[in-house]
Design a protein around this motif. Sequence first.
Motif, mmCIF file in Angstrom:
data_model
loop_
_atom_site.group_PDB
_atom_site.id
_atom_site.type_symbol
_atom_site.label_atom_id
_atom_site.label_comp_id
_atom_site.label_asym_id
_atom_site.label_seq_id
_atom_site.Cartn_x
_atom_site.Cartn_y
_atom_site.Cartn_z
ATOM 1 N N UNK A 54 0.919 -1.238 -0.003
ATOM 2 C CA UNK A 54 -0.045 -0.024 0.163
ATOM 3 C C UNK A 54 0.928 1.385 -0.133
ATOM 4 N N UNK A 55 0.675 1.956 -0.809
ATOM 5 C CA UNK A 55 1.315 3.286 -1.101
ATOM 6 C C UNK A 55 0.328 4.505 -1.255
ATOM 7 N N UNK A 56 0.044 5.217 -0.207
ATOM 8 C CA UNK A 56 -1.128 5.981 -0.464
ATOM 9 C C UNK A 56 -2.426 5.585 -1.165
ATOM 10 N N UNK A 57 -2.792 6.154 -2.038
ATOM 11 C CA UNK A 57 -3.986 5.233 -2.708
ATOM 12 C C UNK A 57 -3.822 4.084 -3.525
ATOM 13 N N UNK A 58 -2.497 3.855 -3.678
ATOM 14 C CA UNK A 58 -2.122 2.879 -4.478
ATOM 15 C C UNK A 58 -1.905 1.604 -3.909
ATOM 16 N N UNK A 59 -2.346 0.425 -4.406
ATOM 17 C CA UNK A 59 -2.120 -0.700 -3.878
ATOM 18 C C UNK A 59 -2.173 -1.913 -4.803
ATOM 19 N N UNK A 60 -1.141 -2.860 -4.387
ATOM 20 C CA UNK A 60 -0.922 -4.043 -5.098
ATOM 21 C C UNK A 60 -0.560 -5.304 -4.428
ATOM 22 N N UNK A 61 -0.871 -6.592 -5.122
ATOM 23 C CA UNK A 61 -0.363 -7.749 -4.436
ATOM 24 C C UNK A 61 0.937 -8.101 -4.841
ATOM 25 N N UNK A 62 1.876 -8.706 -4.024
ATOM 26 C CA UNK A 62 3.050 -9.268 -4.279
ATOM 27 C C UNK A 62 3.297 -10.443 -3.639
ATOM 28 N N UNK A 63 3.990 -11.549 -4.288
ATOM 29 C CA UNK A 63 4.558 -11.277 -5.743
ATOM 30 C C UNK A 63 3.245 -11.103 -6.685
ATOM 31 N N UNK A 64 3.667 -10.495 -7.903
ATOM 32 C CA UNK A 64 2.380 -10.264 -8.993
ATOM 33 C C UNK A 64 2.052 -11.589 -9.740
ATOM 34 N N UNK A 65 2.802 -12.766 -9.327
ATOM 35 C CA UNK A 65 2.489 -14.013 -9.989
ATOM 36 C C UNK A 65 2.567 -15.236 -8.895
ATOM 37 N N UNK A 66 1.976 -16.196 -9.136
ATOM 38 C CA UNK A 66 2.065 -17.199 -8.379
ATOM 39 C C UNK A 66 3.347 -18.373 -8.410
ATOM 40 N N UNK A 67 4.283 -18.322 -7.373
ATOM 41 C CA UNK A 67 5.491 -18.992 -7.602
ATOM 42 C C UNK A 67 5.129 -20.681 -7.727
ATOM 43 N N UNK A 68 5.962 -21.384 -8.332
ATOM 44 C CA UNK A 68 5.699 -22.949 -8.255
ATOM 45 C C UNK A 68 6.528 -23.469 -7.453
ATOM 46 N N UNK A 69 5.688 -24.337 -6.466
ATOM 47 C CA UNK A 69 6.305 -25.022 -5.357
ATOM 48 C C UNK A 69 6.984 -26.388 -5.713
ATOM 49 N N UNK A 70 7.993 -26.120 -6.371
ATOM 50 C CA UNK A 70 8.895 -27.227 -7.038
ATOM 51 C C UNK A 70 10.331 -27.107 -6.216
ATOM 52 N N UNK A 71 11.013 -28.134 -6.777
ATOM 53 C CA UNK A 71 12.349 -28.231 -5.935
ATOM 54 C C UNK A 71 13.321 -27.238 -6.475
ATOM 55 N N UNK A 72 12.935 -26.449 -7.434
ATOM 56 C CA UNK A 72 13.894 -25.558 -7.910
ATOM 57 C C UNK A 72 13.578 -24.191 -7.453
ATOM 58 N N UNK A 73 13.280 -23.913 -6.505
ATOM 59 C CA UNK A 73 13.124 -22.632 -5.928
ATOM 60 C C UNK A 73 14.011 -21.550 -6.094
ATOM 61 N N UNK A 74 15.358 -21.999 -6.208
ATOM 62 C CA UNK A 74 16.533 -21.258 -6.298
ATOM 63 C C UNK A 74 16.460 -20.168 -7.864
ATOM 64 N N UNK A 75 16.418 -21.207 -8.580
ATOM 65 C CA UNK A 75 16.222 -20.707 -9.891
ATOM 66 C C UNK A 75 15.173 -19.496 -10.156
ATOM 67 N N UNK A 76 14.144 -19.907 -9.780
ATOM 68 C CA UNK A 76 12.840 -19.120 -9.527
ATOM 69 C C UNK A 76 12.998 -17.709 -8.888
#
Length: 299
Positions: A123-145
């Motif tokens: 939230x920044x003043x009247x602006x707001x956004x959801x973070x992260x803006x995408x859904x991370x994949x819960x796989x074994x390669x979280x490092x590369x993500x």
Amino acid sequence: MNKTTMVSVIIPSYNRGSTIKLAIQSVLDQTYKNIEVIVIDDGSTDNTEEIILELNSDKVSYYKNAKNIGACGSRNRGINLAKGDYIAFQDSDDEWLPEKLERQLEFLSEEDCDIVSCSMQRIEGKKNEIYPPYVPENNSNSFNQLLFENFTSTQTILGKKKVFENYNFDERMPRFQDWELMLRISLFFNLKHLNKVLVKSYLQVNSISLNAKSAIAGLKLIYNIHKEAIEKNKSIEARFNLKIAEYMLANGENPKKYYKKTYDLSKSSKILLFYLMSKLSLNKLLFYFKKQYFSFKNN
């Protein structure tokens, strides 16, 4: 999750007297009650201590650094003081939703992982956004993500104490310390993301150029630490160079070198335009153009 399991919540603070009460109260109001709150005051000169003492909670422990050591050093001190089996971090100007700890502990147990992040509302003043803006994949390669795009933030993180006993925040980092730490941790521990908004993060309204210098330094440190892995993947390498270029632009510097590297790796026509404008020393005009039509906001 066994309700007798304690969670230590670490909150570093420096001159946040106006916001610290809300931050702590949102932790005390959690539906999961077996917690301790460790506040590390990094040499505040405002009324932070007075506000914390007024809370009069036996769950809150207050420590004041003899000198200012920064948020990373303060969090590391909190880790050393923690008595819980799990550790979570809160920022002194943000707010947790009531079910944050309970939901994350359940998820961590169900998914059999060592550390979990969650989504948050920025939230920044009247602006707001959801973070992260995408859904991370819960796989074994979280490092590369993570290397391609950070999906964690300090106030969203909860993990087993053993994780943080082995891996502390790098006190050299002027910014992106959470990202850098999660990159190291993801190489050895199982990190997953809970795709549910459980945190409200209140961004201070100020010029991006005030933070651009520290962002450049932080990105270059991460690049050097993980250089071999970054340079194995053209998309990741291009993304790092682009981030550095964008922050240099915001800091009033000419980023032609980094736009050139980005273009060589990506062959993007848009990046080629940015490079040519920078090469012609039109970086100030480019900054104005991008500020009007593009977002400079990075993690």
